[in-house]
Motif scaffolding. Structure first.
Motif, PDB file in Angstrom:
ATOM      1  N   ILE A  56     -50.294  40.332   9.490  1.00 11.02           N
ATOM      2  CA  ILE A  56     -50.502  39.136   8.675  1.00 11.02           C
ATOM      3  C   ILE A  56     -51.923  39.006   8.131  1.00 11.02           C
ATOM      4  O   ILE A  56     -52.234  38.035   7.448  1.00 11.02           O
ATOM      5  CB  ILE A  56     -50.152  37.855   9.479  1.00 11.02           C
ATOM      6  N   ASP A 112     -56.277  25.339  13.837  1.00 14.13           N
ATOM      7  CA  ASP A 112     -56.374  24.274  14.851  1.00 14.13           C
ATOM      8  C   ASP A 112     -57.459  24.701  15.839  1.00 14.13           C
ATOM      9  O   ASP A 112     -57.199  25.502  16.734  1.00 14.13           O
ATOM     10  CB  ASP A 112     -55.019  24.112  15.545  1.00 14.13           C
ATOM     11  N   TYR A 152     -46.721  32.632  21.584  1.00 15.69           N
ATOM     12  CA  TYR A 152     -47.389  33.881  21.934  1.00 15.69           C
ATOM     13  C   TYR A 152     -46.861  34.493  23.234  1.00 15.69           C
ATOM     14  O   TYR A 152     -46.422  35.653  23.274  1.00 15.69           O
ATOM     15  CB  TYR A 152     -48.888  33.592  22.046  1.00 15.69           C
ATOM     16  N   SER A 165     -53.844  40.095  19.330  1.00 21.41           N
ATOM     17  CA  SER A 165     -54.753  39.177  20.026  1.00 21.41           C
ATOM     18  C   SER A 165     -55.820  39.932  20.795  1.00 21.41           C
ATOM     19  O   SER A 165     -56.315  39.436  21.793  1.00 21.41           O
ATOM     20  CB  SER A 165     -53.949  38.322  20.991  1.00 21.41           C
ATOM     21  N   SER A 205     -56.648  29.555  22.222  1.00 22.37           N
ATOM     22  CA  SER A 205     -55.342  29.601  21.553  1.00 22.37           C
ATOM     23  C   SER A 205     -55.487  29.857  20.057  1.00 22.37           C
ATOM     24  O   SER A 205     -54.686  30.584  19.473  1.00 22.37           O
ATOM     25  CB  SER A 205     -54.572  28.312  21.821  1.00 22.37           C
ATOM     26  N   TRP A 206     -56.519  29.285  19.418  1.00 23.01           N
ATOM     27  CA  TRP A 206     -56.631  29.480  17.965  1.00 23.01           C
ATOM     28  C   TRP A 206     -56.883  30.929  17.600  1.00 23.01           C
ATOM     29  O   TRP A 206     -56.515  31.375  16.514  1.00 23.01           O
ATOM     30  CB  TRP A 206     -57.702  28.567  17.350  1.00 23.01           C
ATOM     31  N   LYS A 218     -55.407  33.413  18.679  1.00 25.93           N
ATOM     32  CA  LYS A 218     -54.105  34.076  18.620  1.00 25.93           C
ATOM     33  C   LYS A 218     -53.217  33.477  17.527  1.00 25.93           C
ATOM     34  O   LYS A 218     -52.091  33.916  17.341  1.00 25.93           O
ATOM     35  CB  LYS A 218     -53.390  33.938  19.970  1.00 25.93           C
ATOM     36  N   SER A 219     -53.723  32.454  16.841  1.00 24.48           N
ATOM     37  CA  SER A 219     -52.868  31.731  15.890  1.00 24.48           C
ATOM     38  C   SER A 219     -52.704  32.498  14.588  1.00 24.48           C
ATOM     39  O   SER A 219     -53.563  33.279  14.185  1.00 24.48           O
ATOM     40  CB  SER A 219     -53.470  30.354  15.588  1.00 24.48           C
ATOM     41  N   ARG A 220     -51.595  32.239  13.937  1.00 26.53           N
ATOM     42  CA  ARG A 220     -51.303  32.848  12.648  1.00 26.53           C
ATOM     43  C   ARG A 220     -52.419  32.515  11.641  1.00 26.53           C
ATOM     44  O   ARG A 220     -52.857  33.378  10.875  1.00 26.53           O
ATOM     45  CB  ARG A 220     -49.953  32.309  12.148  1.00 26.53           C
TER      46      ARG A 220
END
Lengths: 109, 207
Positions: free
Chosen positions: A7, A16, A66, B117, B129-130, B132-134
């Protein structure tokens, strides 16, 4: 055509930036992955796991979180290698659901 | 009456505040319990692995950065062979290389893993977490300045932004610039300025 995990450079929404600490469940999945790949066991390699995640297919890849993807990938590898069977897994899930359901009822009572 | 004798049941260890729902969550617990029942892993090994993971925090990376700021020969070792220099701080690498990229007045570095990741876990622990985010994975390589702004970081136009895409075999760590006004600080005080996000490159250390 791009695979679902590929991607880099695609358009996407804002990040976020809020940090979310790893949950206990996520840490357990992480630990199982570490152990299955360690020198003592050598049951699955990092590259096998990555390939399994990349082969989940567009829909599964997009829908799952994930560590859910990790879980799906590890399950497939353990089935492929004959370490676990689908019947065993289904029975165990039913057992855990029943057990946790009972615990909840006890708490409420 | 339900008999409850085994504490090796993964599902029993969950605290009340963490809800387990959804097929994959149950699947994960089922896999774990079956592997324990078959003697492939033990509950103690799982607990020890989680503890070891939890013990690796960005504080280790911060100490490495502070040492590099105060000890020029160490900085040189860190930039030449990041793996060996991090091993001096007890970091353990498993067939993975660490490459340290240094911020300068001319160039700012950011790390990402667009395909999954990959992250310098051996130095910083589990990724936020971000990371690993899209959104982060897709945009960090296309519009890094816009992404940095979302973290409150604005770079001057004349500063080059270098984005490093990590792989399983090669992880990056950003060596930030030592902020002005820190000349009198010792290594511990400096380490306290270095956050995880500075070492990913989405922010810079502030006094």
């Amino acid at each position: 055509m791009r695979a679902p995990h590929d991607i880099g450079g695609l358009p996407a929404g804002p990040v976020d930036t809020e940090p979310h600490a790893a949950t206990f469940w996520e840490k357990r999945i992480d630990a199982i992955n570490v152990l299955l790949g360690d020198d003592k066991r050598r049951i699955l390699s990092r590259d096998e796991r990555r390939l399994a995640i990349e082969s989940l297919g567009e829909e599964v890849y997009q829908t799952l979180g994930y560590y859910e993807r990790w879980t799906a990938a590890v399950t497939r590898l353990l089935l492929q290698k004959g370490i676990l069977s689908q019947d065993e897994i289904d029975a165990k899930i039913a057992e855990i659901r029943a057990r946790m359901g009972e615990a909840e009822e006890k708490t409420e009572a | 009456m339900t008999e409850r004798t085994s504490h090796d049941h993964a599902a029993d260890e969950f605290q009340k505040d963490e809800e387990i729902h959804g097929y994959y969550q149950f699947l994960g617990l089922a896999i774990e319990e079956l592997l324990v029942e078959k003697g492939i892993v033990t509950g103690d090994e799982i607990r020890a692995t989680i503890e070891r993971r939890d013990s690796i925090t960005p504080a280790i990376g911060a100490r490495i950065v502070a040492r590099a700021w105060t000890d020029p020969p160490y900085r040189q070792r860190l930039l030449t062979d990041g793996t060996a220099a991090a091993e001096e701080f007890g970091c353990e690498f498993d067939a993975t290389e660490l490459v340290v990229v240094e911020n300068t007045p001319e160039a700012h570095n950011v790390i990402v893993c667009t395909l999954c990741s990959c992250y310098p876990r051996m130095v910083l622990g589990l990724p936020p977490s971000w990371y690993k985010s899209r959104e982060y994975r897709a945009r960090a390589v296309r519009e890094p300045r816009a992404v940095l702004k979302e973290f409150g970081t604005e770079l001057a136009e004349n500063v080059e932004v270098r984005v490093h895409d990590s792989t399983a075999d090669m992880r990056y760590l950003v060596l930030p610039m030592r902020p002005d006004g820190t000349e009198a600080m010792d290594e511990d005080a400096l380490a306290a300025l270095v956050t995880r996000d500075c070492m990913i490159g989405v922010t810079v250390p502030k006094v």
